[in-house]
Every structure is written in structure tokens, then in C-alpha cells.
Design a protein around this motif. Structure first.
Motif, short mmCIF file in Angstrom:
data_model
loop_
_atom_site.label_atom_id
_atom_site.label_comp_id
_atom_site.label_asym_id
_atom_site.label_seq_id
_atom_site.Cartn_x
_atom_site.Cartn_y
_atom_site.Cartn_z
N ALA A 1 1.68 0.37 9.91
CA ALA A 1 2.16 -0.74 9.09
C ALA A 1 2.65 -0.31 7.71
N HIS A 2 2.15 0.85 7.22
CA HIS A 2 2.46 1.26 5.85
C HIS A 2 2.82 2.74 5.80
N PRO A 3 4.07 3.07 6.09
CA PRO A 3 4.49 4.48 6.14
C PRO A 3 4.32 5.22 4.82
N SER A 4 4.29 4.50 3.70
CA SER A 4 4.14 5.16 2.40
C SER A 4 2.70 5.46 2.04
N LEU A 5 1.78 5.11 2.93
CA LEU A 5 0.36 5.32 2.68
C LEU A 5 -0.07 6.62 3.35
N GLU A 6 -0.60 7.55 2.54
CA GLU A 6 -1.08 8.84 3.06
C GLU A 6 -2.60 8.77 3.20
N LEU A 7 -3.07 8.76 4.43
CA LEU A 7 -4.49 8.55 4.70
C LEU A 7 -5.22 9.86 4.94
N ARG A 8 -6.43 9.96 4.39
CA ARG A 8 -7.31 11.10 4.62
C ARG A 8 -8.68 10.55 5.01
N LEU A 9 -9.38 11.27 5.90
CA LEU A 9 -10.71 10.85 6.35
C LEU A 9 -11.69 11.99 6.17
N MET A 10 -12.86 11.67 5.61
CA MET A 10 -13.96 12.62 5.49
C MET A 10 -15.18 12.05 6.20
N GLU A 11 -15.81 12.84 7.06
CA GLU A 11 -17.06 12.40 7.70
C GLU A 11 -18.22 12.79 6.80
N VAL A 12 -18.97 11.78 6.36
CA VAL A 12 -20.01 11.99 5.34
C VAL A 12 -21.24 11.18 5.72
N ASP A 13 -22.42 11.73 5.48
CA ASP A 13 -23.65 10.97 5.69
C ASP A 13 -23.67 9.76 4.76
N PRO A 14 -24.19 8.62 5.22
CA PRO A 14 -24.13 7.39 4.42
C PRO A 14 -24.75 7.53 3.03
N HIS A 15 -25.85 8.27 2.91
CA HIS A 15 -26.53 8.35 1.61
C HIS A 15 -25.73 9.15 0.60
N LEU A 16 -24.69 9.88 1.04
CA LEU A 16 -23.86 10.65 0.12
C LEU A 16 -22.60 9.90 -0.30
N SER B 1 -9.83 -2.23 -7.56
CA SER B 1 -9.91 -3.48 -6.79
C SER B 1 -8.56 -4.14 -6.58
N ARG B 2 -7.61 -3.94 -7.53
CA ARG B 2 -6.29 -4.56 -7.42
C ARG B 2 -5.33 -3.72 -6.58
N ARG B 3 -5.77 -2.54 -6.18
CA ARG B 3 -4.87 -1.65 -5.45
C ARG B 3 -4.61 -2.19 -4.04
N PRO B 4 -3.36 -2.42 -3.67
CA PRO B 4 -3.05 -2.95 -2.35
C PRO B 4 -3.61 -2.10 -1.21
N ALA B 5 -3.64 -0.78 -1.38
CA ALA B 5 -4.16 0.08 -0.32
C ALA B 5 -5.63 -0.22 -0.04
N ILE B 6 -6.39 -0.50 -1.09
CA ILE B 6 -7.81 -0.82 -0.93
C ILE B 6 -7.98 -2.17 -0.24
N THR B 7 -7.32 -3.19 -0.77
CA THR B 7 -7.48 -4.53 -0.20
C THR B 7 -7.01 -4.59 1.25
N GLU B 8 -5.94 -3.87 1.57
CA GLU B 8 -5.44 -3.87 2.95
C GLU B 8 -6.39 -3.11 3.87
N ALA B 9 -6.92 -1.98 3.41
CA ALA B 9 -7.85 -1.21 4.24
C ALA B 9 -9.12 -2.01 4.52
N PRO C 1 0.82 -1.21 0.00
CA PRO C 1 0.00 0.00 0.00
C PRO C 1 0.85 1.26 0.00
N ALA C 2 0.48 2.22 -0.86
CA ALA C 2 1.23 3.47 -0.96
C ALA C 2 0.31 4.53 -1.56
N GLY C 3 0.76 5.76 -1.53
CA GLY C 3 -0.01 6.85 -2.11
C GLY C 3 -1.11 7.32 -1.19
#
Length: 305
Positions: A117-132, A284-292, A90-92
Motif C-alpha cells: 500500500a505504501h511504496p515509499s515506506l522502507e520497513l525493517r523488522l527486528m526479533e526481540v524479547d518482549p522485556h527488551l 504519534s503524528r507520523r502517518p507511518a506509525i498510525t497506519e502500522a 507513510p514514508a521513510g
């Protein structure tokens, strides 16, 4: 030549509805986003934003560029996925959208584990209503969403999206300590939906899935619910219950410690909302997605008590 970063800024304004919201999503200041769009206007010799009340609206020319930006961002994502897959780790940047109780009760541990576990992974979080959140994933605004649904409102699955079940979040009735139903909990018993007739309710505002579920469920018992207090924050609902103002139906995820004077009463059959992870098929093949997704599902067990 059009600059991709400036196109991305314009796309974000379109997706989020304002310069300020776009800046928050991109991790920039509003002035930085405005500067990017101003440079894009000079490059294209075209006006892209127009004042509309206190906000802005995209011009027809801007709408054309947004469509182009979406195509270019999709191509860039394909290239990034291929490179990350080749590296095998995972990266990016990975932008995750989650509804409030998941952002509070599940994501902190997930994001902390991924970061460690993955220092090369830059994580961002957005709080969003489920329907959006489904639409945000489909449009490429976020990479991964944590959303939920109920039996009365299944989560839509548009073409081009994949999803995986994270787990089931159970809900309980919360009542003041002196309430007539509190004795059921003390005896280890439960209540049926018919037992909840003629109660004053503290619930989510109209337009939310939780609100719609409660109204529909109580009407099925022949009761028109008295929705006395309609507030979005569950912590506020708990405070109102503790003050003896009514009862509430609250999920366990992100609920936290109960204040003094609040008693949990089991409801049978137990209301359940199901959590899902959603992402674009092309990623779907992106390691960051599968690991998350793996960490989300692994972390769920302690949360769903």
C-alpha cells in the motif's frame, strides 16, 4: 562537523552491545559500521572503542557522543515526522521490533500489506524479547514495538511512550495423544489448573514472562511444577510434546499446525497474554506509525481464534 551517520553507528553499538549486532540492526555489514566509527575517531581525534575480551566497550568520550547522538536523532525524527505529516502518507524508514511468535504469526501479513500500500515506506523488522523492546523504543533504536504482557507482569509504560492494545492471545494446554487429559478434548471439555498437578512440563526458560506465569500459577494450586524440558522455541516444545515427553502451555499466535500426536486441551480459566503496540510520543503524528498500528489491529482478528 560531526557526521550524523557515524554518530548513528556509534549509538547503535552502544544500544546493541556489539558491532555485529549494531550492523544487523542498521542493515549494514560489520565492516561498514567499523569504518564509520573509525572515521568518527579520526574526526574527533578521540579513541571511542576499546577491546574487551572478544567484544568492545565504549570509552568515556564515546558515552558523551552517544548522548549527543541521541539528542540529534530526536531532532531529526521531529523533522521527519513533520515532513511525513505534511505529505500525509507513510514514508521513510520504519523499524519494528517484535517478539518471536508475533514476528512469525502476525508481522508477515502486516508488513506485506504496508509494503504493497505504501511504496515509499522502507520497513525493517527486528526479533526481540518482549522485556527488551520497550527500552529499544524509548532509546530510539526502533520506531515501533509489538510486545506482550500477562496479568502477573504488566507491560511498563515509561514517560514519552504511547501504546495501543492489539488484542488478546489465548493459550491452551498441549498434551500427547495418549495422555490422560486428551480424552477431555475429545469430549469437548476443558481442564482446571488443579488437574495439572504432578505433570512433567515443557516450557520456556527461566527469566521469560511465560515461564514465570506458569510457575506462579501452578504454585498457587499447591503444586511445585516439574519443569523437565526448558526450551525457547515453541516448535521445539511441540515436537517434545508429540514425542510423549510432557505437556506444554502454548499461545495460539504463531503456533502453526500441530504435529501428529499432539492434542489441544482448553484450560479454564483461559490464560491470556495481551499484545501492545508501543511508539514514542513524539512520533504519534507520523502517518507511518498510525497506519502500522491500524493494520496491526485490523490483522489481529484472524489470528486470535
Amino acid at each position: 562537523m560531526l557526521d550524523l551517520a557515524r554518530l548513528r553507528a556509534l549509538h547503535a553499538v552502544h544500544a546493541h552491545g556489539s558491532v555485529g549486532a549494531a550492523a544487523a540492526a542498521l542493515g549494514y555489514t560489520p565492516s561498514a559500521v567499523s569504518q564509520q566509527i573509525s572515521k568518527l575517531e579520526r574526526e574527533t581525534r578521540t579513541r571511542l572503542l576499546e577491546r574487551q575480551g572478544r567484544g568492545v566497550a565504549l570509552t568515556d568520550a564515546a558515552q558523551l557522543l552517544v548522548a549527543t547522538a541521541r539528542q540529534l536523532m530526536s531532532l531529526v525524527e521531529e523533522a521527519e515526522v513533520a515532513l511525513e505529516e505534511q505529505r500525509g502518507r507513510p514514508a521513510g524508514r520504519l523499524t519494528v521490533a517484535a517478539f518471536p511468535t508475533a514476528a512469525c504469526g502476525l508481522l508477515p501479513g502486516v508488513l506485506a500489506e504496508l509494503t504493497a500500500a505504501h511504496p515509499s515506506l522502507e520497513l525493517r523488522l527486528m526479533e526481540v524479547d518482549p522485556h527488551l523492546s520497550v527500552d529499544l523504543v524509548a532509546r530510539g533504536v526502533v520506531d515501533l514495538a509489538v510486545a506482550h504482557d500477562w496479568d502477573i507482569a504488566p507491560l511498563p509504560a515509561p514517560d514519552g511512550l504511547e501504546r495501543a492494545v492489539i488484542g488478546d492471545d489465548r493459550c491452551d494446554v498441549l498434551v500427547p495423544a495418549g495422555h490422560r487429559l486428551a480424552a477431555r478434548a475429545a469430549d469437548g471439555g476443558s481442564v482446571a489448573r488443579e488437574d495439572l498437578a504432578d505433570e512433567r512440563w515443557i516450557c520456556q526458560p527461566p527469566g521469560t514472562v511465560c515461564h514465570d506465569w506458569l510457575v506462579r500459577t501452578l504454585r498457587e494450586t499447591g503444586t511445585e511444577p516439574d519443569l523437565a524440558f526448558q526450551v525457547a522455541e515453541y516448535q521445539t516444545q511441540l515436537a517434545l510434546v508429540g514425542a510423549g515427553l510432557g505437556i506444554a502451555l502454548v499461545p495460539r499466535l504463531g503456533r502453526g499446525p500441530l504435529p501428529d500426536g499432539v492434542v489441544v486441551v482448553a484450560l479454564e480459566p483461559t490464560p491470556v497474554r495481551r499484545l501492545h503496540a508501543l511508539w514514542r510520543t513524539g512520533a504519534s503524528r507520523r502517518p507511518a506509525i498510525t497506519e502500522a498500528v491500524r493494520v496491526l489491529r485490523a490483522r489481529w482478528e484472524p489470528e486470535k481464534a
